[in-house]
Motif scaffolding. Structure first.
Motif, PDB file in Angstrom:
ATOM      1  N   SER A  24       0.855  -1.175   0.000  1.00 27.23           N
ATOM      2  CA  SER A  24       0.000   0.000   0.000  1.00 27.23           C
ATOM      3  C   SER A  24       0.893   1.227   0.000  1.00 27.23           C
ATOM      4  O   SER A  24       2.050   1.171   0.386  1.00 27.23           O
ATOM      5  CB  SER A  24      -0.892  -0.012   1.246  1.00 27.23           C
ATOM      6  OG  SER A  24      -0.122   0.121   2.424  1.00 27.23           O
ATOM      7  N   GLU A 136     -13.499  -0.806  -1.008  1.00 22.61           N
ATOM      8  CA  GLU A 136     -12.976  -1.966  -1.728  1.00 22.61           C
ATOM      9  C   GLU A 136     -12.418  -1.598  -3.094  1.00 22.61           C
ATOM     10  O   GLU A 136     -11.546  -2.290  -3.614  1.00 22.61           O
ATOM     11  CB  GLU A 136     -14.079  -3.016  -1.910  1.00 22.61           C
ATOM     12  CG  GLU A 136     -14.515  -3.688  -0.639  1.00 22.61           C
ATOM     13  CD  GLU A 136     -15.402  -4.894  -0.899  1.00 22.61           C
ATOM     14  OE1 GLU A 136     -14.949  -5.814  -1.604  1.00 22.61           O
ATOM     15  OE2 GLU A 136     -16.539  -4.898  -0.399  1.00 22.61           O
ATOM     16  N   GLN A 139     -11.691  -4.700  -8.090  1.00 23.00           N
ATOM     17  CA  GLN A 139     -10.609  -5.634  -8.397  1.00 23.00           C
ATOM     18  C   GLN A 139     -10.389  -5.731  -9.905  1.00 23.00           C
ATOM     19  O   GLN A 139      -9.253  -5.831 -10.373  1.00 23.00           O
ATOM     20  CB  GLN A 139     -10.902  -7.018  -7.812  1.00 23.00           C
ATOM     21  CG  GLN A 139      -9.743  -7.986  -7.973  1.00 23.00           C
ATOM     22  CD  GLN A 139      -9.925  -9.265  -7.181  1.00 23.00           C
ATOM     23  OE1 GLN A 139     -10.919  -9.453  -6.486  1.00 23.00           O
ATOM     24  NE2 GLN A 139      -8.956 -10.164  -7.286  1.00 23.00           N
ATOM     25  N   ARG A 142      -8.437  -2.760 -10.923  1.00 20.64           N
ATOM     26  CA  ARG A 142      -7.046  -2.886 -10.475  1.00 20.64           C
ATOM     27  C   ARG A 142      -6.274  -3.831 -11.390  1.00 20.64           C
ATOM     28  O   ARG A 142      -5.101  -3.613 -11.683  1.00 20.64           O
ATOM     29  CB  ARG A 142      -6.997  -3.403  -9.028  1.00 20.64           C
ATOM     30  CG  ARG A 142      -7.442  -2.391  -7.994  1.00 20.64           C
ATOM     31  CD  ARG A 142      -7.042  -2.800  -6.585  1.00 20.64           C
ATOM     32  NE  ARG A 142      -7.685  -4.011  -6.111  1.00 20.64           N
ATOM     33  CZ  ARG A 142      -8.866  -4.051  -5.513  1.00 20.64           C
ATOM     34  NH1 ARG A 142      -9.552  -2.929  -5.337  1.00 20.64           N
ATOM     35  NH2 ARG A 142      -9.383  -5.191  -5.093  1.00 20.64           N
ATOM     36  N   ALA A 153      -8.158   0.070  -3.739  1.00 18.93           N
ATOM     37  CA  ALA A 153      -8.700  -0.161  -2.402  1.00 18.93           C
ATOM     38  C   ALA A 153      -8.116   0.920  -1.495  1.00 18.93           C
ATOM     39  O   ALA A 153      -6.980   1.337  -1.673  1.00 18.93           O
ATOM     40  CB  ALA A 153      -8.310  -1.545  -1.901  1.00 18.93           C
ATOM     41  N   ARG A 178      -3.675   3.789  -0.028  1.00 19.14           N
ATOM     42  CA  ARG A 178      -4.306   3.235  -1.224  1.00 19.14           C
ATOM     43  C   ARG A 178      -3.479   2.045  -1.683  1.00 19.14           C
ATOM     44  O   ARG A 178      -2.275   1.987  -1.429  1.00 19.14           O
ATOM     45  CB  ARG A 178      -4.370   4.271  -2.349  1.00 19.14           C
ATOM     46  CG  ARG A 178      -5.385   5.383  -2.123  1.00 19.14           C
ATOM     47  CD  ARG A 178      -5.175   6.524  -3.104  1.00 19.14           C
ATOM     48  NE  ARG A 178      -5.245   6.100  -4.493  1.00 19.14           N
ATOM     49  CZ  ARG A 178      -6.346   6.094  -5.244  1.00 19.14           C
ATOM     50  NH1 ARG A 178      -7.484   6.508  -4.717  1.00 19.14           N
ATOM     51  NH2 ARG A 178      -6.317   5.710  -6.502  1.00 19.14           N
ATOM     52  N   ALA A 188      -9.399  -7.017  -1.987  1.00 24.42           N
ATOM     53  CA  ALA A 188      -9.469  -5.811  -1.165  1.00 24.42           C
ATOM     54  C   ALA A 188      -9.089  -6.098   0.285  1.00 24.42           C
ATOM     55  O   ALA A 188      -8.403  -5.294   0.924  1.00 24.42           O
ATOM     56  CB  ALA A 188     -10.866  -5.205  -1.236  1.00 24.42           C
ATOM     57  N   HIS A 191      -5.414  -6.099   0.660  1.00 26.00           N
ATOM     58  CA  HIS A 191      -4.897  -4.732   0.603  1.00 26.00           C
ATOM     59  C   HIS A 191      -5.167  -3.984   1.910  1.00 26.00           C
ATOM     60  O   HIS A 191      -4.304  -3.251   2.398  1.00 26.00           O
ATOM     61  CB  HIS A 191      -5.534  -3.983  -0.567  1.00 26.00           C
ATOM     62  CG  HIS A 191      -5.016  -4.385  -1.916  1.00 26.00           C
ATOM     63  ND1 HIS A 191      -3.680  -4.517  -2.180  1.00 26.00           N
ATOM     64  CD2 HIS A 191      -5.662  -4.658  -3.083  1.00 26.00           C
ATOM     65  CE1 HIS A 191      -3.509  -4.856  -3.449  1.00 26.00           C
ATOM     66  NE2 HIS A 191      -4.702  -4.949  -4.024  1.00 26.00           N
ATOM     67  N   TRP A 192      -6.361  -4.152   2.463  1.00 23.84           N
ATOM     68  CA  TRP A 192      -6.682  -3.497   3.729  1.00 23.84           C
ATOM     69  C   TRP A 192      -5.746  -3.977   4.846  1.00 23.84           C
ATOM     70  O   TRP A 192      -5.239  -3.178   5.632  1.00 23.84           O
ATOM     71  CB  TRP A 192      -8.125  -3.787   4.130  1.00 23.84           C
ATOM     72  CG  TRP A 192      -9.166  -3.104   3.319  1.00 23.84           C
ATOM     73  CD1 TRP A 192      -9.017  -1.952   2.585  1.00 23.84           C
ATOM     74  CD2 TRP A 192     -10.519  -3.519   3.157  1.00 23.84           C
ATOM     75  NE1 TRP A 192     -10.201  -1.635   1.973  1.00 23.84           N
ATOM     76  CE2 TRP A 192     -11.139  -2.567   2.307  1.00 23.84           C
ATOM     77  CE3 TRP A 192     -11.279  -4.595   3.622  1.00 23.84           C
ATOM     78  CZ2 TRP A 192     -12.482  -2.672   1.938  1.00 23.84           C
ATOM     79  CZ3 TRP A 192     -12.610  -4.694   3.260  1.00 23.84           C
ATOM     80  CH2 TRP A 192     -13.207  -3.740   2.432  1.00 23.84           C
TER      81      TRP A 192
END
Length: 211
Positions: A24, A136, A139, A142, A153, A178, A188, A191-192
């Motif tokens: 991120s 989210e 995807q 992305r 995300a 991000r 997502a 990524h979070w």
């Protein structure tokens, strides 16, 4: 800019080896809140935005209690959203507890979701806050254009250290992340998780620097 098929293949092969995500990255926080007269408005290259109360000396505190951060993003609308939000809130809390314990600077770091806690006579901090963004993204976007920021995300957390005795915030931060690149766009939730781990690591580094 045109990217050859061989370069794309190499890129996605590397992503697979990395488990699907490439870090991120930090962006400026938005709609930052003022709490107890303290606003995170000083730019920090690692922590995003910070605000520090005059005279605050973290070295005088040996106990810190870490609360669970509610998710206030208005995009959270249904039961599935709320379930994911609760999971991410727990992940952030656990990471903050782990990182603060790793500093070795506190005699006690309390996870308030696991332990009933009543402050004693020693000076005590409470780490609390909110997750104001938990998006989210897409995807599919992305996967198609993630290298150029598409379908990101996103996550933003605003944290505050509160002096338990006075109930006044003494340190506030706002950190926004991000993530756009991963295997097939990256999930997502992955990524979070990476974003919140980065935030917790940054908080650890900030606490260590204040000592």
């Amino acid at each position: 800019m045109r990217v050859s098929a061989s370069r794309l293949g190499a890129m996605f092969g590397a992503l697979a080896l990395l488990g699907g995500c490439i870090g991120s990255y930090q962006v400026p926080p938005d709609n930052v809140r003022t709490v107890g007269g303290l606003t995170p408005n000083v730019e920090d290259k690692d922590a995003g935005l910070v605000g520090l109360a005059s005279g605050f000396d973290i070295k005088t505190y040996k106990v810190i209690a870490v609360d669970k951060f509610p998710v206030t993003d208005p995009a959270i609308k249904d039961e599935d959203d709320r379930r994911k939000a609760a999971e991410m809130s727990t992940i952030l809390q656990n990471e903050l507890v782990r990182r603060l314990r790793a500093t070795g600077l506190f005699s006690r770091v309390v996870n308030l979701s696991e332990t009933e806690f009543r402050p004693g006579p020693e000076q005590t901090l409470r780490l609390e806050g909110v997750i104001t963004r938990l998006g989210e993204g897409s995807q599919a976007a992305r996967f198609m254009v993630g290298l150029y920021g598409g379908g990101a995300a996103r996550a933003q957390a605003e944290m505050r250290f509160v002096d338990v005795q006075s109930r006044q915030p003494v340190l506030v931060t706002a950190d926004r992340r991000r993530a756009t690149v991963g295997l097939f766009g990256g999930d997502a939730k992955d990524h979070w998780k990476e974003s919140f781990d980065d935030m917790a690591q940054t908080m650890q580094q900030q606490v260590e620097a204040l000592h």
